[in-house]
Design an enzyme around this catalytic site. Structure first.
Site, PDB file in Angstrom:
ATOM      1  N   LYS A  26      24.965  56.674  26.361  1.00 45.96           N
ATOM      2  CA  LYS A  26      26.363  57.252  26.622  1.00 45.96           C
ATOM      3  C   LYS A  26      27.281  56.359  26.578  1.00 45.96           C
ATOM      4  O   LYS A  26      28.529  56.596  26.090  1.00 45.96           O
ATOM      5  CB  LYS A  26      26.048  58.202  27.833  1.00 45.96           C
ATOM      6  CG  LYS A  26      26.994  59.210  28.012  1.00 45.96           C
ATOM      7  CD  LYS A  26      26.883  60.081  29.515  1.00 45.96           C
ATOM      8  CE  LYS A  26      25.998  60.941  29.186  1.00 45.96           C
ATOM      9  NZ  LYS A  26      25.193  61.453  30.291  1.00 45.96           N
ATOM     10  N   ARG A  96      27.958  59.972  35.588  1.00 46.16           N
ATOM     11  CA  ARG A  96      26.823  60.698  34.769  1.00 46.16           C
ATOM     12  C   ARG A  96      25.792  59.415  34.317  1.00 46.16           C
ATOM     13  O   ARG A  96      26.231  58.063  34.588  1.00 46.16           O
ATOM     14  CB  ARG A  96      27.300  61.093  33.350  1.00 46.16           C
ATOM     15  CG  ARG A  96      28.033  62.146  33.354  1.00 46.16           C
ATOM     16  CD  ARG A  96      28.651  62.292  31.953  1.00 46.16           C
ATOM     17  NE  ARG A  96      29.496  63.482  32.002  1.00 46.16           N
ATOM     18  CZ  ARG A  96      29.519  64.542  31.366  1.00 46.16           C
ATOM     19  NH1 ARG A  96      28.129  64.779  30.781  1.00 46.16           N
ATOM     20  NH2 ARG A  96      30.243  65.643  31.312  1.00 46.16           N
ATOM     21  N   GLY A 105      18.441  65.202  30.202  1.00 49.98           N
ATOM     22  CA  GLY A 105      18.028  66.245  31.408  1.00 49.98           C
ATOM     23  C   GLY A 105      17.304  65.487  32.468  1.00 49.98           C
ATOM     24  O   GLY A 105      16.985  66.190  33.435  1.00 49.98           O
ATOM     25  N   MET A 107      17.658  62.739  34.450  1.00 47.71           N
ATOM     26  CA  MET A 107      18.750  62.165  35.549  1.00 47.71           C
ATOM     27  C   MET A 107      19.783  63.040  36.115  1.00 47.71           C
ATOM     28  O   MET A 107      19.853  64.078  35.505  1.00 47.71           O
ATOM     29  CB  MET A 107      18.994  60.656  35.231  1.00 47.71           C
ATOM     30  CG  MET A 107      17.621  59.893  35.069  1.00 47.71           C
ATOM     31  SD  MET A 107      17.927  58.200  34.701  1.00 47.71           S
ATOM     32  CE  MET A 107      18.903  58.522  32.963  1.00 47.71           C
ATOM     33  N   ARG A 340      25.253  61.392  20.590  1.00 47.66           N
ATOM     34  CA  ARG A 340      24.042  60.534  20.482  1.00 47.66           C
ATOM     35  C   ARG A 340      23.402  60.874  19.602  1.00 47.66           C
ATOM     36  O   ARG A 340      23.490  62.249  18.803  1.00 47.66           O
ATOM     37  CB  ARG A 340      23.359  60.657  21.660  1.00 47.66           C
ATOM     38  CG  ARG A 340      22.760  61.850  22.182  1.00 47.66           C
ATOM     39  CD  ARG A 340      22.140  62.062  23.568  1.00 47.66           C
ATOM     40  NE  ARG A 340      22.053  63.371  23.845  1.00 47.66           N
ATOM     41  CZ  ARG A 340      21.630  63.718  25.191  1.00 47.66           C
ATOM     42  NH1 ARG A 340      21.259  62.844  26.071  1.00 47.66           N
ATOM     43  NH2 ARG A 340      21.381  64.725  25.583  1.00 47.66           N
ATOM     44  N   HIS A 457     -16.941  62.688  23.845  1.00 49.48           N
ATOM     45  CA  HIS A 457     -17.788  63.526  22.489  1.00 49.48           C
ATOM     46  C   HIS A 457     -16.584  64.648  22.280  1.00 49.48           C
ATOM     47  O   HIS A 457     -16.639  64.770  20.898  1.00 49.48           O
ATOM     48  CB  HIS A 457     -19.202  63.999  23.298  1.00 49.48           C
ATOM     49  CG  HIS A 457     -19.851  64.689  21.856  1.00 49.48           C
ATOM     50  ND1 HIS A 457     -19.512  66.210  21.937  1.00 49.48           N
ATOM     51  CD2 HIS A 457     -20.735  64.452  21.026  1.00 49.48           C
ATOM     52  CE1 HIS A 457     -20.301  66.451  20.874  1.00 49.48           C
ATOM     53  NE2 HIS A 457     -20.774  65.448  20.334  1.00 49.48           N
ATOM     54  N   SER A 793     -16.395  46.454  10.464  1.00 50.38           N
ATOM     55  CA  SER A 793     -15.466  47.245  10.841  1.00 50.38           C
ATOM     56  C   SER A 793     -15.418  47.425  12.296  1.00 50.38           C
ATOM     57  O   SER A 793     -16.738  47.435  13.099  1.00 50.38           O
ATOM     58  CB  SER A 793     -15.955  48.856  10.378  1.00 50.38           C
ATOM     59  OG  SER A 793     -15.338  49.727  10.655  1.00 50.38           O
ATOM     60  N   CYS A 860     -12.859  51.431  12.751  1.00 53.15           N
ATOM     61  CA  CYS A 860     -13.224  53.039  12.663  1.00 53.15           C
ATOM     62  C   CYS A 860     -13.310  53.580  14.078  1.00 53.15           C
ATOM     63  O   CYS A 860     -13.644  54.714  14.210  1.00 53.15           O
ATOM     64  CB  CYS A 860     -14.432  53.316  11.934  1.00 53.15           C
ATOM     65  SG  CYS A 860     -15.996  52.062  12.745  1.00 53.15           S
ATOM     66  N   TYR A 880      -7.860  47.690   6.407  1.00 53.62           N
ATOM     67  CA  TYR A 880      -7.708  49.242   6.619  1.00 53.62           C
ATOM     68  C   TYR A 880      -7.965  49.866   7.865  1.00 53.62           C
ATOM     69  O   TYR A 880      -8.462  48.942   8.554  1.00 53.62           O
ATOM     70  CB  TYR A 880      -8.519  49.907   5.576  1.00 53.62           C
ATOM     71  CG  TYR A 880      -9.993  49.763   5.676  1.00 53.62           C
ATOM     72  CD1 TYR A 880     -10.575  50.851   6.688  1.00 53.62           C
ATOM     73  CD2 TYR A 880     -10.847  48.765   5.420  1.00 53.62           C
ATOM     74  CE1 TYR A 880     -11.938  50.670   6.769  1.00 53.62           C
ATOM     75  CE2 TYR A 880     -12.168  48.860   5.669  1.00 53.62           C
ATOM     76  CZ  TYR A 880     -12.604  49.811   6.606  1.00 53.62           C
ATOM     77  OH  TYR A 880     -14.104  49.741   6.632  1.00 53.62           O
TER      78      TYR A 880
HETATM   79  C1  PEP Z   1     -16.949  52.970  18.152  1.00 51.65           C
HETATM   80  O1  PEP Z   1     -17.902  52.440  19.007  1.00 51.65           O
HETATM   81  O2  PEP Z   1     -15.989  52.511  17.977  1.00 51.65           O
HETATM   82  C2  PEP Z   1     -17.450  53.746  17.005  1.00 51.65           C
HETATM   83  C3  PEP Z   1     -16.804  54.063  15.854  1.00 51.65           C
HETATM   84  O3  PEP Z   1     -18.722  54.082  16.948  1.00 51.65           O
HETATM   85  P1  PEP Z   1     -19.095  55.556  17.932  1.00 51.65           P
HETATM   86  O4  PEP Z   1     -17.907  56.071  18.538  1.00 51.65           O
HETATM   87  O5  PEP Z   1     -19.924  56.274  17.156  1.00 51.65           O
HETATM   88  O6  PEP Z   1     -19.978  54.883  18.830  1.00 51.65           O
END
Ligand code: PEP
Ligand code: MG
Length: 911
Positions: A26, A96, A105, A107, A340, A457, A793, A860, A880
């Site tokens: 501001k 302000r 909004g 503060m 802003r 899970h 991975s 992964c 990747y």
């Molecule tokens: C992990 O452990 O990051 C993984 C991809 O395997 P999982 O989640 O199946 O144990």
């Protein structure tokens, strides 16, 4: 001498727009507007640093800064030709907050500062409007009372409303000067009662107290919450801008409003906003009176409208971004109070970025940086209709685990959800989910659990399926038997029974009772497609793959732009109803021969699934992981079997049929199956299954499992390759702690590959064998592991668990506490712990590439879809990331931004 207070006004300013760190957004923008000759009331900004100094100095501003502020005030008084506290012609001020990053909004603000019993009379004479003067004074006492003195606003409201009721008045502006004077007297009594002191009459004291209150508001609950949500650092503090008041409430040629240079909801390039005649700023925001659309201003005050339009158009051009502005007009003269860069929805962010490139305002790289990856969520999932949501009761905010809005009838078991889904939309509500719940999760529109975190899970599976999911909603207490949950909300206990509608927002974590309408966003939006094309150009050859277990998910992933599968968790295929009995038979087998017989039944099913994956991902790599979870997960629970054993002799025919279906045998076999299942479950029981007989340890003790899976992979490869399609199979061994385990499993895979490909005459088909790095020892010995692995991975779910010694299933019990105490910056299973787990990853990459420079490396774990973690992976030199299909566009954008941040060349991927 160091400068802490920055003046602006009369066409000059000490600061400019580049000084947001010091002056807050501001303060910096007001200074800039002032410099550019725009009509901005004069003032000064006390720098953000002073906020920190105030706290360090025992909630006091030191004398030198106080003196500097005094000089800035004197300068302002000279500019305005009025003095603060002058009884005849008082200077009135607004105070302000304003941090470097906008926190709308969150503060505090105080208006009309400088009014007291005397100056209010002076203002009444000068403005020739007694009612106006007393209205300003009562507003000031109210705001100052709440913000600086900590008196609950409802006490003031009560006095105000009582007066209106007594006078039978509906609209505030119908209260006379005498009414307002009476209200002010009552307000002052309230202040005395609550603070044991009189309302401060000294305007300079009012100013210092207001400034300090603004600093303190940096640490109020909503500001702290907002910072956490937006990842704004706590240390930067807020500035405090003090500005001469202009009045929108002095008559019918006065007014105030807020607006945007484009529609912040859709991004459309239209002038957007609202205003109120004869009102002050807070009236627009507070929603007491309904404001008029800004287009009406053209009719009411054409001159003001024209000037406002011109100024804001120029501001957008100067800032090269959509502006969110505040304005006031006093006796027909326009003043700008703020500008802003405006907050916007995901769809608006994308549209504005794309259109600004087309208008020549910004370049493509800037456009790509403008959209936060998480904002794309809103373009990929349904969202709640806001108006409809307002009619519902919010129960709680859990952990937002998988984005999107879902509405449905509560079901408290997987079977219940399947049955419910046949009648209408269902939401599966569980304490936590287990692999047994898969069918129910699939049948449900959304999933809500009372425990669990971002890699529980429920969270992992829901994200994979693209189902909205909230986990760790600990306030709900579930009674699965009675099929209901209760939650204490305020002093009320809310009960939701089976079949009652609930609405869950997996993007925010909010849970509501009732049925909200949802809005389907268009994933085929032309703006999004164009935007993602640019992002991909900057991303270069850094890949984004998907975690997908079945062909349907793989196809969805391709649609979202995935360039391969980074993880197929083969076990998810075994949980399907038609396969579980064979899986169980395999686990129950007491010798290799019968185990092989059961595996032979699973082989064709896996082969079909893998062929589907190869086809869906034609031309891209597909990483298939061998079996990972502990075997007991495929068997019924011990308690369930014990109950069944007791119940069987008295069970009705119907109950026996249900048991047989559940335990995968005929009614006649129940008598034998239940005890043998129970025996095996007890045998397989482990104190700590996550660190137990799972991962490659299964394939090492039962090599025939790996053998069957390898056979299914290569036979599927043969089928698809023979159709003339290009496939790239990558076989991945989980949970190795060193090269020896990998060496063992690799030998099995290679021998099956040789046999199957040899038989099919496809010995040239290129495939790869690699491993997950998810145990610290594997990371520490990555140089020798890489001698046997063609790719790595990072399984960061397990790597986080094992590095931090923190159970991925149980940590949510104390995680919030850890985050509050700032022991954890954020949920380590949601966003990678870069300092700890990240160090292991960097080391493993360095060691792995030392052995094998062309080692392909990806991630992964769930972190592969988290923008901050994606940026880390990019910087660490991975090839990747792999994430759930619905997070693929987010990861693509996060990678593009990481590339831009690193100054990567902007060559086209498509070339
Ligand atoms: C992990 O452990 O990051 C993984 C991809 O395997 P999982 O989640 O199946 O144990
Ligand atoms: Mg793992």
């Amino acid at each position: 001498m160091k400068k802490y207070v920055y003046s602006f006004g009369g066409g000059t300013a000490d600061g400019d727009k580049s000084m947001k760190d010091l002056l807050g957004g501001k303060g910096a923008n007001l200074a800039e507007m002032c410099k550019n000759g725009l009509p901005v009331p004069g003032g000064f900004t006390v720098a953000t640093e002073v906020c920190n100094i105030y706290f360090q100095n025992g909630n006091k501003v030191p004398k030198e800064i106080q003196d500097e502020q005094g000089q800035a005030l004197a300068k302002l008084e000279k500019l305005m030709g009025k003095k603060l506290g002058d009884a005849k012609d008082p200077l009135l001020l607004s105070v302000r907050s304003g941090a470097k990053f906008s926190m709308p909004g969150m503060m505090n603000t105080i208006l009309n500062l400088g009014l007291n019993d005397e100056t209010t009379e002076g203002l009444a004479v000068r403005s020739n409007n007694e009612r106006f003067a007393y209205d300003c004074y009562r507003r000031f006492i109210q705001m100052f009372g709440e913000v600086a003195l900590g008196i609950e606003m409802e006490h003031f409201d009560h006095i105000f409303d009582e007066k209106k009721k007594k006078r039978k008045i509906k609209v505030d502006s119908d209260l006379s000067a005498a009414d307002l004077k009476a209200i002010i007297e009552d307000y002052k009594k309230l202040v005395k009662k609550e603070t044991k002191k009189d309302f401060p009459q000294d305007a300079h004291v009012q100013l210092d107290m207001s400034r300090d209150a603004v600093f303190r508001s940096w640490n109020n609950d909503k500001a702290v919450y907002y910072r956490r949500m937006e990842k704004i650092p706590d240390e930067i503090g807020t500035a405090c801008t003090v500005q001469a008041m202009v009045f929108g409430n002095m008559g019918d040629d006065c007014g105030t409003g807020v607006g945007f240079t484009r529609d912040p909801g859709s991004g459309e390039n239209v002038f957007y906003g609202e205003f109120l005649i004869n009102a002050q700023g807070e009236d627009v925001v507070a929603g007491i009176r309904t404001p008029q659309a800004i287009a009406d201003l053209k009719k009411v005050m054409p001159g003001v409208y024209k000037e406002l339009r011109e100024i804001t158009t120029n501001l957008e051009k100067a800032y090269k971004d959509m502006q969110d502005f505040e304005f006031t007009f006093e006796s027909g003269k326009l003043y700008m109070l703020q500008t802003r860069n405006g907050k916007r929805t995901g769809p608006a962010a994308v549209r504005i970025a794309v259109e600004m490139v087309k208008e020549g305002l910004i370049e493509k790289d800037e456009a790509v940086m403008r959209v936060a990856p998480s904002q794309l969520d809103q373009l990929l999932h349904p969202v709640f209709d806001n108006a409809s949501l307002k009619t519902l009761t919010k129960i709680t905010r859990g952990i937002a685990a998988s984005p999107g809005a879902a509405v449905g009838m509560a079901a408290f078991s997987a079977q219940g959800a399947v049955a419910m889904a046949a009648k209408g939309p269902a939401i599966l509500v569980r304490k936590e989910t287990t692999p047994d719940d898969i069918a129910g999760m699939d049948a449900a529109k959304g999933i809500l659990t009372a425990v669990g975190g971002k890699s529980s899970h429920a969270a992992v599976v829901a994200r994979g399926m693209g189902r909205p999911c909230i986990v760790g909603a600990s306030i709900i207490s579930i009674d699965e038997k009675a099929k209901r949950f209760t939650a204490k909300v305020g002093d009320k206990t809310i009960t939701v029974k089976e079949g009652d509608f609930i609405s869950i927002d997996g993007t925010t974590g909010d849970v509501y009772v009732g049925q909200s309408k949802t809005v389907e966003p268009s994933t085929k939006s032309g703006f999004l497609a164009e935007f993602m094309k640019w992002a991909d150009e900057f991303r270069g050859d850094f890949g984004v793959r998907a975690n997908a277990d079945i062909p349907k998910d793989a196809k969805a992933a391709r649609n979202f732009g995935a360039e391969g599968i980074g993880l197929c968790r083969t076990e998810h295929m075994f949980f399907a109803e038609d396969r579980l009995p064979f899986m169980q038979a395999m686990i129950l087998a007491t010798d290799e021969k019968s185990r092989r017989a059961a595996l032979a039944k699973l082989l064709p099913m896996q082969r079909k699934d893998f062929a589907g994956l190869f086809e869906a991902m034609e031309g891209f790599p597909v990483v298939i992981r061998t079996l990972d979870p502990p075997l007991h997960e495929f068997l019924p629970k011990r308690e369930e079997l014990m109950v069944a054993e007791v119940k069987l002799p008295h069970a009705t025919a119907k109950e026996k049929k249900e048991m047989a279906a559940k335990f995968g045998c005929t009614v006649g076999e129940l008598k034998k199956t239940i005890p043998s299942l129970l025996h095996r479950v007890e045998e397989l029981h482990e104190m700590n299954p996550m660190l137990g007989h799972r991962g490659c340890r299964l394939g090492i003790t039962y090599p025939e499992i790996t053998e069957m899976q390898a056979r299914a992979i290569f036979e599927a490869a043969v089928i698809v390759a023979k159709k003339g399609k290009k496939i790239i199979p990558e076989v991945m061994i989980p949970l190795v702690g060193g090269y020896k385990e990998l060496e063992h499993q690799k030998a099995i895979v290679e021998s099956v590959a040789k046999e199957v490909l040899g038989k099919a005459g496809l010995t040239k088909l290129k495939y790869y064998i690699g491993t997950m790095i998810e145990i610290p020892r594997a990371a520490l010995t990555a140089d020798s592991v890489a001698e046997h692995a063609e790719f790595f991975s990072f399984g960061t779910n397990d790597l986080t668990q094992t590095t931090m010694g923190l159970s991925r299933d149980d940590y949510t019990k104390f995680n919030a506490h850890y985050e509050n105490l700032k022991i954890f910056k954020t949920d380590p299973f949601g966003s990678l712990d870069q300092e700890g787990v990240g160090k292991l990853i960097e080391l493993a990459i360095q060691l792995g590439r030392k052995t094998r420079p062309d080692l392909e490396i990806g991630i992964c774990g769930e972190h592969g879809g988290d923008p901050d973690s994606v940026a880390f992976c990019y910087r660490a030199g991975m090839n990747y990331v792999s994430c759930s299909p619905y997070r693929v566009p987010i990861a693509r954008l996060a990678a593009a931004q990481a590339a831009l941040a690193k100054g990567a060349k902007t060559e086209s991927r498509t070339a």
